[in-house]
Write a protein that holds these residues in place. Structure first.
Motif, PDB file in Angstrom:
ATOM      1  N   ALA A   1      12.217  -2.113   9.163  1.00 47.60           N
ATOM      2  CA  ALA A   1      11.449  -2.857   7.824  1.00 47.60           C
ATOM      3  C   ALA A   1      10.030  -2.942   8.134  1.00 47.60           C
ATOM      4  O   ALA A   1       9.301  -3.033   7.031  1.00 47.60           O
ATOM      5  CB  ALA A   1      12.332  -3.982   7.770  1.00 47.60           C
ATOM      6  N   ILE A   2       9.502  -3.083   9.393  1.00 43.82           N
ATOM      7  CA  ILE A   2       8.057  -3.109   9.556  1.00 43.82           C
ATOM      8  C   ILE A   2       7.418  -1.791   9.056  1.00 43.82           C
ATOM      9  O   ILE A   2       6.434  -2.122   8.205  1.00 43.82           O
ATOM     10  CB  ILE A   2       7.771  -3.488  10.949  1.00 43.82           C
ATOM     11  N   ASP A   3       7.940  -0.695   9.208  1.00 47.96           N
ATOM     12  CA  ASP A   3       7.546   0.788   8.697  1.00 47.96           C
ATOM     13  C   ASP A   3       7.471   0.490   7.045  1.00 47.96           C
ATOM     14  O   ASP A   3       6.534   1.193   6.670  1.00 47.96           O
ATOM     15  CB  ASP A   3       8.337   1.699   9.175  1.00 47.96           C
TER      16      ASP A   3
ATOM     17  N   ARG B   1       0.843  -0.492   6.312  1.00 46.25           N
ATOM     18  CA  ARG B   1       2.334  -1.186   5.970  1.00 46.25           C
ATOM     19  C   ARG B   1       2.034  -2.202   4.889  1.00 46.25           C
ATOM     20  O   ARG B   1       2.830  -2.417   4.062  1.00 46.25           O
ATOM     21  CB  ARG B   1       3.011  -1.440   6.964  1.00 46.25           C
ATOM     22  N   TYR B   2       1.000  -2.903   5.232  1.00 44.17           N
ATOM     23  CA  TYR B   2       0.884  -4.439   4.429  1.00 44.17           C
ATOM     24  C   TYR B   2      -0.193  -4.521   3.469  1.00 44.17           C
ATOM     25  O   TYR B   2      -0.466  -5.483   3.011  1.00 44.17           O
ATOM     26  CB  TYR B   2       1.076  -5.606   5.400  1.00 44.17           C
TER      27      TYR B   2
ATOM     28  N   ALA C   1      16.901  -4.538  14.867  1.00 48.58           N
ATOM     29  CA  ALA C   1      15.627  -4.887  15.241  1.00 48.58           C
ATOM     30  C   ALA C   1      14.572  -5.274  14.213  1.00 48.58           C
ATOM     31  O   ALA C   1      13.491  -5.887  14.412  1.00 48.58           O
ATOM     32  CB  ALA C   1      15.121  -4.122  16.397  1.00 48.58           C
TER      33      ALA C   1
ATOM     34  N   GLY D   1       6.915  -2.153   5.269  1.00 51.58           N
ATOM     35  CA  GLY D   1       6.038  -3.366   4.965  1.00 51.58           C
ATOM     36  C   GLY D   1       6.908  -4.135   4.533  1.00 51.58           C
ATOM     37  O   GLY D   1       6.499  -5.123   3.646  1.00 51.58           O
ATOM     38  N   VAL D   2       7.995  -4.513   5.139  1.00 57.74           N
ATOM     39  CA  VAL D   2       8.841  -5.599   4.336  1.00 57.74           C
ATOM     40  C   VAL D   2       8.326  -6.910   4.909  1.00 57.74           C
ATOM     41  O   VAL D   2       8.114  -6.952   6.139  1.00 57.74           O
ATOM     42  CB  VAL D   2      10.251  -5.421   4.756  1.00 57.74           C
ATOM     43  N   TYR D   3       8.233  -7.903   4.137  1.00 52.94           N
ATOM     44  CA  TYR D   3       7.933  -9.131   4.823  1.00 52.94           C
ATOM     45  C   TYR D   3       8.794 -10.333   4.417  1.00 52.94           C
ATOM     46  O   TYR D   3       8.552 -11.532   4.958  1.00 52.94           O
ATOM     47  CB  TYR D   3       6.248  -9.481   4.376  1.00 52.94           C
ATOM     48  N   GLY D   4       9.460 -10.147   3.653  1.00 57.42           N
ATOM     49  CA  GLY D   4      10.510 -11.045   3.286  1.00 57.42           C
ATOM     50  C   GLY D   4      11.768 -10.388   2.615  1.00 57.42           C
ATOM     51  O   GLY D   4      11.654  -9.400   1.881  1.00 57.42           O
ATOM     52  N   VAL D   5      12.789 -11.164   2.639  1.00 56.52           N
ATOM     53  CA  VAL D   5      13.954 -10.591   2.128  1.00 56.52           C
ATOM     54  C   VAL D   5      14.522 -11.158   0.909  1.00 56.52           C
ATOM     55  O   VAL D   5      14.316 -12.597   0.976  1.00 56.52           O
ATOM     56  CB  VAL D   5      15.401 -10.327   2.989  1.00 56.52           C
ATOM     57  N   PRO D   6      14.858 -10.928  -0.099  1.00 52.63           N
ATOM     58  CA  PRO D   6      15.047  -9.343  -0.430  1.00 52.63           C
ATOM     59  C   PRO D   6      14.012  -8.664  -1.056  1.00 52.63           C
ATOM     60  O   PRO D   6      13.067  -9.484  -1.673  1.00 52.63           O
ATOM     61  CB  PRO D   6      16.147  -9.437  -1.687  1.00 52.63           C
TER      62      PRO D   6
ATOM     63  N   PRO E   1       0.878  -1.184   0.063  1.00 52.47           N
ATOM     64  CA  PRO E   1       0.157  -0.159   0.089  1.00 52.47           C
ATOM     65  C   PRO E   1       0.821   1.372  -0.215  1.00 52.47           C
ATOM     66  O   PRO E   1       0.225   2.298  -0.292  1.00 52.47           O
ATOM     67  CB  PRO E   1      -0.777  -0.214   1.126  1.00 52.47           C
ATOM     68  N   LEU E   2       2.303   1.159   0.309  1.00 52.32           N
ATOM     69  CA  LEU E   2       3.052   2.321   0.288  1.00 52.32           C
ATOM     70  C   LEU E   2       3.394   2.697  -1.036  1.00 52.32           C
ATOM     71  O   LEU E   2       3.826   4.186  -1.346  1.00 52.32           O
ATOM     72  CB  LEU E   2       4.260   1.869   1.015  1.00 52.32           C
TER      73      LEU E   2
ATOM     74  N   LEU F   1      11.804 -18.846   6.431  1.00 59.08           N
ATOM     75  CA  LEU F   1      11.121 -18.023   7.385  1.00 59.08           C
ATOM     76  C   LEU F   1      10.199 -18.548   8.401  1.00 59.08           C
ATOM     77  O   LEU F   1       9.825 -18.241   9.372  1.00 59.08           O
ATOM     78  CB  LEU F   1      10.643 -16.774   6.858  1.00 59.08           C
TER      79      LEU F   1
ATOM     80  N   LYS G   1      12.663  -3.080  12.618  1.00 58.83           N
ATOM     81  CA  LYS G   1      11.580  -2.097  13.036  1.00 58.83           C
ATOM     82  C   LYS G   1      11.177  -1.150  12.026  1.00 58.83           C
ATOM     83  O   LYS G   1      10.186  -0.963  11.714  1.00 58.83           O
ATOM     84  CB  LYS G   1      11.907  -1.059  14.334  1.00 58.83           C
TER      85      LYS G   1
ATOM     86  N   LEU H   1       8.925 -12.989  11.287  1.00 58.13           N
ATOM     87  CA  LEU H   1       8.391 -11.505  11.206  1.00 58.13           C
ATOM     88  C   LEU H   1       6.961 -11.794  12.009  1.00 58.13           C
ATOM     89  O   LEU H   1       6.702 -10.564  12.634  1.00 58.13           O
ATOM     90  CB  LEU H   1       7.886 -11.256   9.757  1.00 58.13           C
TER      91      LEU H   1
ATOM     92  N   TYR I   1      18.908  -6.090   7.143  1.00 55.82           N
ATOM     93  CA  TYR I   1      17.736  -6.393   7.796  1.00 55.82           C
ATOM     94  C   TYR I   1      18.050  -7.502   8.978  1.00 55.82           C
ATOM     95  O   TYR I   1      18.410  -8.401   8.806  1.00 55.82           O
ATOM     96  CB  TYR I   1      16.391  -6.713   7.056  1.00 55.82           C
ATOM     97  N   LYS I   2      17.720  -7.170  10.201  1.00 58.98           N
ATOM     98  CA  LYS I   2      18.035  -8.350  11.092  1.00 58.98           C
ATOM     99  C   LYS I   2      19.208  -9.227  11.208  1.00 58.98           C
ATOM    100  O   LYS I   2      18.970 -10.428  11.093  1.00 58.98           O
ATOM    101  CB  LYS I   2      16.528  -9.396  11.355  1.00 58.98           C
TER     102      LYS I   2
ATOM    103  N   VAL J   1       4.481 -14.059   5.714  1.00 57.40           N
ATOM    104  CA  VAL J   1       5.393 -14.930   5.237  1.00 57.40           C
ATOM    105  C   VAL J   1       5.013 -16.482   5.345  1.00 57.40           C
ATOM    106  O   VAL J   1       5.650 -17.324   4.485  1.00 57.40           O
ATOM    107  CB  VAL J   1       6.631 -14.951   5.625  1.00 57.40           C
TER     108      VAL J   1
ATOM    109  N   LEU K   1      12.660 -18.842   0.411  1.00 53.74           N
ATOM    110  CA  LEU K   1      12.685 -17.704   1.388  1.00 53.74           C
ATOM    111  C   LEU K   1      11.529 -17.908   2.360  1.00 53.74           C
ATOM    112  O   LEU K   1      11.759 -18.085   3.547  1.00 53.74           O
ATOM    113  CB  LEU K   1      12.226 -16.440   0.809  1.00 53.74           C
TER     114      LEU K   1
END
Lengths: 176, 654, 154
Positions: free
Chosen positions: A128-130, C86-87, A124, A132-137, A32-33, C12, A126, C58, A98-99, C45, C8
Motif C-alpha cells: 500500500a505504501i508503494d 509515492r505521495y 504489513a 501511495g495509499v494513505y487512507g482506505v478505501p 503522482p502515480l 486513523l 508495505k 500510517l 490492507y493491514k 492522514v 476515516l
C-alpha cells in the motif's frame, strides 16, 4: 487614484481564490502515480496463502479497478454494496486487503459478498505504501497496459461512478 | 427555558446592533443630532443583551441541560464545573458567541470612555462597530446557533474534547478574542476618520490606547496558546507554523506595525493614509483568520468542525466589510494632505523601515499559509508549506527588525546625526557580542553561530532599551531622570520583552536535547546532565478519565531535583487516549517527560527532554504584553479627556 | 463522500499523543538525520502534523520505512524521493523550488526589495524642505560663482 485602488484589487483576487478554495477538499492529495505503470508486487491471496497474487500478471490486459480496503474500515462498509453492484455489471475489480487479519478479511467477504476477481493480502501495508495509499478505501483505475489512469480517494458513490469513474472505464475499454 | 431566553436575547442584540449601526451613521451623514445620540445607549444595550445571552449559554452548561444540542455535544455531567464553563467557548457555536460578546464589550467600552472626540465621530465609530456586530450576530443566528434544542434530550453529553480540558486552553480563547476583536476598534476609528474626510491627527491619538490594549491581549492570547501547545500537545514544541497559529500571528504583526505607525501619525502627522490602511489590514487579517479556522479550507491541528456553508457566510461578510472599507479608502485617501517631512536618518524614517519589515513579514506568513490553497484552486497541484519554509523566509526578514528596534528609540524625530548615535551606542556592539559569547561558553559549553547571533541580538536589544534610562540617570544626576511618561516605560518594557523572547528562542532551539528510551521500573536514563530514574507506573483515577501515571525521579550530580508524574489518560466518554506530559519548569531549563507506550514486561517507551531557557519565550511575551498595557495607561490618554480637545471636522474635504 | 474521509481521518488519526517509539541507532549522527527527516515530512492522514508528531498508523509505518532505509545506508535525498514518488510533493513541509513555487520562495524577498524601493522613494519625497527659491539677484550671483569654480567641480 490607481495606487489607492491596489489594496482593493488584491483583496478581490484573494476573495475569489478563497471562494474557489471553499469548493475543494484539502484532504484529497492527488497521486503522482497517475499516468505511470502500476507498481508491481507479489503477495499471497487473501483466500489462499499458498497462491500468489502477481500484479504484473493480473493488472494487465483488461481495464480494472484496484480497490484498497480493510475490514476495520467504516467507509469501506458503506462502499461495499456499490462494489457488488459494479461487479454484477461486469466491472473487473481487484482488491487489496490492507493491514487486516486474514480471518477478519475472509469473514467480511463471506458475510457481505465478494465483488473481487482476486484479493491480495497486505498484512504489513508495505505494498500500500508503494501505491501511495494513505487512507482506505482508495480505488485505482488501471488500463489495459497496466498504467494507473485515475485514483479515487474515499468510498465510490454512484454519483462518482456516473461522473468520473464510469466514463473513464468506458473510454479505456475502447482503447487498444 | 434558559436556552430560549438566551436565543431571545441574541435576537434582541442583533436588532440593537442594527439600530446602533443605522441611526448613528445616517444621523452623522444627515446631521441629525437626535439620531447621533442613539449611538451610546444602543451600544450599551447591545452589550447587555449579549451578556444575558452568553450567561444563558454558560448556565445551560452549568446545569447540564443536554436538551441543548451544543451542550450535549460538548459537555458531560462528569466534567468538572470549571471545564463545563469553559466548554461554553470550547467549540464553534459558543466561541462565535464569545466573539460577539467581546465585540459588544469593546463597543460598550468605547461608548463609555471615548469622551475626547466629538459626538459625531464617536457615533461613526460605534456605527461601524454596529455593522460588524450585525454581520457576526446574523452569522450566529443563521448558521451557528448554540441554543438549538436536541429532542429528545440524551441522558448525558458527549464530553469536551480532552485537549481542551486544560486551564491554559480554557483562558486562551477569551484572551485571544479580546485581541482579535479589539482590532475592530482601531479599524472603526480609521473608517470613521475616512468618513469624516479629514484625517486629522486626533483619531490617531485616540485610537492609540485602544490599539495598545487590543495588541496586549493578542500578545497574551498567542503566548498562552504557545504555552498550551508546548505542554499539552505533548511533544515539546512551542510554535508549529500551523495555519491556525499563523491566523493569529498575522494580525499581531500587522497590529505591531500599526502601533508604531500610529506613533508617527500622532506625533508628526505623517503616514496618515498608511496608518489607516494598516488599521484596515489588521482587522482584515483577524477576520481572515476566522475564515481560515472555521471554513475548513485548510487542514490544521486546531481547526473547528468544517462547514462550507459557514465558510461562505464568513467569506461574504469578509468581502462586504473589507471590500467596502478598501473602497472607502480608495475614494478618500487621495485627498488626504500629508506634509510632514523628515530626513533619511530620523525616527520617522526608522519607523517606516519598521513598518515595511513588519508588513513584509506578515505578507510572507500570509503567502506561506495560503499558497497551498492558491495552487490547489488554480489546479497546479498540492503542496505543503511548513516550518522549514517559514524558518528560512521569516528569519532574514525579521533580523534587521530586531537590530533596528535597538536604535529606533534613540534617534530623534525629523533629523538626527548618525555620527552622534554611533558615539552613543558603539560600545554596546562589542559588549553585546562579548556577553553573548561568554554566556554561550559558560552556560552551554559549546557555541554555535546562530545561537550566538540570537544572544548578541538579544543583548543589543536589551542594552539599547536600557541605555536612555542610564543616560537620564547620569545626566540629571538623580532619580528624577526616571520620571518619564508611562508610554516610554511601556515601550522599553516591550522591547526588553522582545530581547527576552529572543534569548528563549535562540537558546531553546539550539540546546534542547531529547531522547526516546525504553525504561523498566528501576532503570534510569541520562540526558543533558540529568539522570531520569523511572520508578514505575501506577493507576490514577481522574473525574472523567482514568490514567497510567509514571513516576520519574530526576537527579543532577546525585541530588534529586524533581519528581515528575507524566500521565497517559484515557477519557471515558470520548474514548480518547491523551499523553499528559510532566514538566519541571525553571528559568534555566525545563525538564519534560512524556509517557509513550507500554512495552513488554513493565517497561514503557518514554520521551525525555531537557529544554534550556524555553520559558523565556513566554516570559518575553508577557513582558511585551505588560509593556503594551503600561503604554496604554499613559496619563496623556486620560488627562486630555478633561480638556476635551480637538474637535473633529465633519466636513469632508472639498 | 467528504464525511467518509473525515470519519476515516478520525479513525486513523487521534491527535495529542505523539508517536513515541524506541529505536536503536548505530551512531548518533544517524539518529539526528532520522529526527530531521521525520520532522520535515508530513503525515498524510493527520491534521497537519509531521511524521514525528503523529501517532497515526500510517505515520508509524512511514517512520518504519524511513528508519529501515536509513539503516540500509540510503541518503536523505533518496529517502525523500521515495516518499515523493509515492505521495507527491504534499509530503514535503519544505516545498521544492520549481516554477509553481517561485512566488512562494522568492515572493517575500521580492516584497522586501519592493519595500526598500518604496522607502527610498518616500525618503526622497519627504526630504526636509529645500531653502526658499532664490531671487533673481541671488541666482545671478550663484551663476557667476559657479562659472568661476565650475571647471574643477564637475
Amino acid at each position: 487614484m490607481l495606487k489607492y485602488l491596489l489594496p482593493l484589487g488584491l483583496f478581490a483576487a484573494l476573495l475569489i481564490l478563497l471562494g474557489i478554495g471553499l469548493t475543494l477538499n484539502p484532504r484529497e492529495v492527488p497521486s503522482p502515480l497517475v499516468g505511470r505503470p502500476a507498481p508491481t508486487f507479489t503477495l499471497p491471496r487473501l483466500d489462499d496463502p499458498e497462491t500468489p497474487f502477481d500484479s504484473a500478471e493480473q493488472l494487465r490486459g483488461r481495464v480494472s479497478l484496484f480497490n484498497v480496503w480493510a475490514s476495520w474500515c467504516v467507509a469501506c462498509r458503506q462502499e461495499h454494496p456499490f462494489l457488488m453492484q459494479l461487479a454484477r455489471q461486469g466491472v473487473t475489480i481487484y482488491g487489496l486487503d490492507y493491514k487486516d487479519t486474514r480471518e477478519a478479511g475472509l469473514r467480511w467477504i463471506e458475510r457481505l459478498g465478494n465483488p473481487y476477481r482476486a484479493v491480495a493480502f497486505d498484512a504489513a501495508g508495505k505494498v500500500a505504501i508503494d501505491w501511495g495509499v494513505y487512507g482506505v478505501p482508495e480505488t485505482f483505475v488501471i488500463d489495459k497496459q497496466g498504467v494507473i489512469r485515475y485514483k479515487h480517494i474515499g468510498p465510490i458513490t454512484p454519483k462518482d461512478w456516473e461522473e468520473k469513474l464510469g466514463p473513464l472505464v468506458d473510454y479505456l475499454e475502447k482503447q487498444p | 427555558m434558559t436556552a430560549e431566553l438566551g436565543q431571545l436575547a441574541l435576537i434582541f442584540a442583533l436588532l440593537m446592533a442594527a439600530v446602533q449601526a443605522f441611526f448613528p451613521l445616517a444621523g452623522a451623514a444627515l446631521r441629525l443630532p437626535a439620531w447621533v445620540a442613539v449611538a451610546r445607549p444602543a451600544a450599551r444595550a447591545q452589550a447587555l443583551f449579549l451578556a444575558v445571552s452568553f450567561y444563558c449559554l454558560v448556565q445551560s452548561f452549568v446545569v447540564n441541560d443536554f436538551s441543548v444540542r451544543y451542550v450535549a455535544e460538548h459537555s458531560n455531567s462528569a466534567l468538572p464545573l470549571f471545564y463545563r464553563i469553559a466548554a461554553a467557548w470550547g467549540a464553534h457555536e459558543g466561541s462565535v458567541l464569545l466573539w460577539a460578546l467581546i465585540l459588544g464589550l469593546w463597543t460598550a467600552a468605547v461608548s463609555l470612555f471615548n469622551r475626547a472626540l466629538s459626538e459625531i465621530f464617536t457615533a461613526r465609530v460605534l456605527g461601524v462597530l454596529g455593522l460588524v456586530s450585525v454581520g457576526i450576530l446574523a452569522f450566529i443566528l443563521f448558521t451557528s446557533n448554540p441554543f438549538d434544542r436536541l429532542l429528545p434530550a440524551p441522558p448525558d453529553g458527549n464530553d469536551l474534547n480532552p485537549l481542551l480540558q486544560d486551564f491554559g486552553l480554557a483562558v486562551h480563547p477569551p484572551m485571544l478574542y479580546m485581541g482579535y476583536v479589539g482590532m475592530a476598534v482601531p479599524f472603526a476609528f480609521a473608517i470613521a476618520a475616512l468618513m469624516s474626510g479629514t484625517l486629522d491627527i486626533a483619531w490617531a491619538r485616540w485610537s492609540r490606547p485602544w490599539t495598545l490594549v487590543a495588541w496586549s491581549f493578542l500578545t497574551l492570547g498567542i503566548t498562552l496558546g504557545s504555552w498550551w501547545a508546548y505542554y499539552e500537545l505533548g511533544w515539546g514544541g512551542w510554535w508549529f507554523w500551523d495555519p491556525v497559529e499563523n491566523a493569529s500571528f498575522m494580525p499581531w504583526l500587522m497590529a505591531t506595525a500599526l502601533i508604531h505607525s500610529l506613533a508617527v501619525t500622532e506625533k508628526r502627522g505623517a503616514f496618515k493614509v498608511w496608518t489607516v490602511l494598516l488599521a484596515i489590514f489588521a482587522f482584515s487579517l483577524s477576520l481572515l483568520g476566522m475564515f481560515l479556522v472555521r471554513s475548513g479550507v485548510l487542514v490544521s491541528v486546531h481547526a473547528f468542525a468544517n462547514d462550507p456553508e459557514r465558510g461562505l457566510f464568513i467569506l461574504a461578510f469578509l468581502g462586504l466589510v473589507i471590500g467596502a472599507s478598501l473602497l472607502l479608502y480608495a475614494i478618500r485617501a487621495p485627498a488626504v494632505k500629508d506634509h510632514a517631512r523628515f530626513h533619511w536618518f530620523s525616527r520617522e524614517a526608522l519607523l517606516l523601515v519598521n513598518n515595511v519589515l513588519l508588513v513584509v513579514a506578515a505578507a510572507s506568513v500570509l503567502l506561506g499559509t495560503l499558497y497551498p490553497l492558491v495552487l490547489d484552486a488554480l489546479g497546479l497541484g498540492k503542496i505543503s508549506v511548513g516550518p522549514p519554509y517559514f524558518g528560512s523566509v521569516f528569519a532574514p526578514v525579521t533580523a534587521p527588525l530586531f537590530l533596528l528596534a535597538g536604535i529606533g528609540p534613540l534617534v530623534a524625530w525629523r533629523r538626527d546625526d548618525p555620527a552622534r548615535l554611533w558615539r552613543q551606542v558603539r560600545w554596546l556592539v562589542p559588549i553585546s557580542l562579548t556577553a553573548a559569547a561568554v554566556i554561550a561558553a559558560l552556560w552551554f559549553r559549546v557555541g554555535d553561530l546562530v545561537t550566538l547571533a540570537f544572544l548578541a541580538t538579544a543583548f543589543w536589544l536589551g542594552a539599547t532599551a536600557l541605555l536612555p534610562w542610564w543616560q537620564r540617570l547620569r545626566r540629571r544626576e538623580g532619580w528624577r531622570g526616571l520620571r518619564q511618561p508611562a508610554g516610554f516605560y511601556g515601550m522599553t518594557l516591550a522591547h526588553f520583552g522582545l530581547a527576552v523572547f529572543l534569548v528563549g528562542v535562540g537558546v531553546s532551539n539550539h540546546y534542547s536535547v531529547e531522547r526516546t528510551v525504553r525504561l523498566a521500573p528501576g532503570d534510569s536514563a541520562e540526558l543533558g546532565g540529568y539522570r531520569f530514574l523511572f520508578q514505575g507506573v501506577r493507576a490514577f483515577d481522574g473525574p472523567n478519565y482514568g490514567a497510567d501515571e509514571g513516576i520519574f525521579e530526576v537527579y543532577r550530580d546525585g541530588e534529586r531535583v524533581a519528581v515528575l508524574r507524566p500521565q497517559k489518560r484515557f477519557y471515558r466518554v470520548q474514548r480518547n487516549v491523551m499523553t499528559e506530559a510532566a514538566i519541571d519548569p525553571g528559568l534555566r531549563r525545563d525538564l519534560y517527560v512524556a509517557l509513550g507506550e507500554p512495552l513488554e514486561g513493565d517497561a514503557w517507551s518514554v520521551r525525555l527532554y531537557v529544554k534550556p531557557a524555553v520559558r523565556w519565550i513566554w516570559l518575553g511575551g508577557l513582558l511585551m504584553m505588560a509593556g503594551g498595557l503600561l503604554a496604554a495607561a499613559d496619563r496623556r490618554y486620560r488627562t486630555a479627556r478633561a480638556t476635551a480637545a480637538v474637535p473633529v471636522s465633519v466636513n469632508a474635504t472639498a | 463522500m467528504k464525511w467518509g474521509i473525515a470519519l476515516l481521518a478520525l479513525l486513523l488519526a487521534l491527535p495529542a499523543s505523539a508517536g513515541i517509539e524506541v529505536r536503536q541507532f548505530p551512531d548518533p549522527e544517524l539518529e539526528t538525520r532520522y529526527q530531521n527527516l521525520i520532522e520535515q515530512l508530513r503525515c498524510l492522514v493527520c491534521q497537519n502534523q509531521s511524521l514525528a508528531d503523529s501517532n497515526a498508523d500510517l505515520a508509524e509505518d512511514l517512520r518504519d520505512e524511513v528508519y529501515t532505509m536509513l539503516l540500509a545506508g540510503k541518503r536523505d535525498a533518496e529517502i525523500v524521493d521515495f516518499l515523493v514518488n509515492r505521495y507527491g510533493d504534499f509530503v514535503l513541509y519544505k516545498p521544492p523550488v520549481k516554477k509553481t513555487t517561485w512566488l512562494l520562495w522568492f515572493g517575500p524577498f521580492a516584497a522586501l526589495g519592493l519595500g526598500g524601493i518604496l522607502i527610498w522613494r518616500i525618503g526622497k519625497k519627504r526630504r526636509p524642505e529645500p531653502p526658499p527659491p532664490l531671487s533673481d539677484a541671488e541666482r545671478r550671483r550663484l551663476e557667476k560663482l559657479l562659472q568661476d569654480h565650475g571647471s574643477d567641480d564637475s
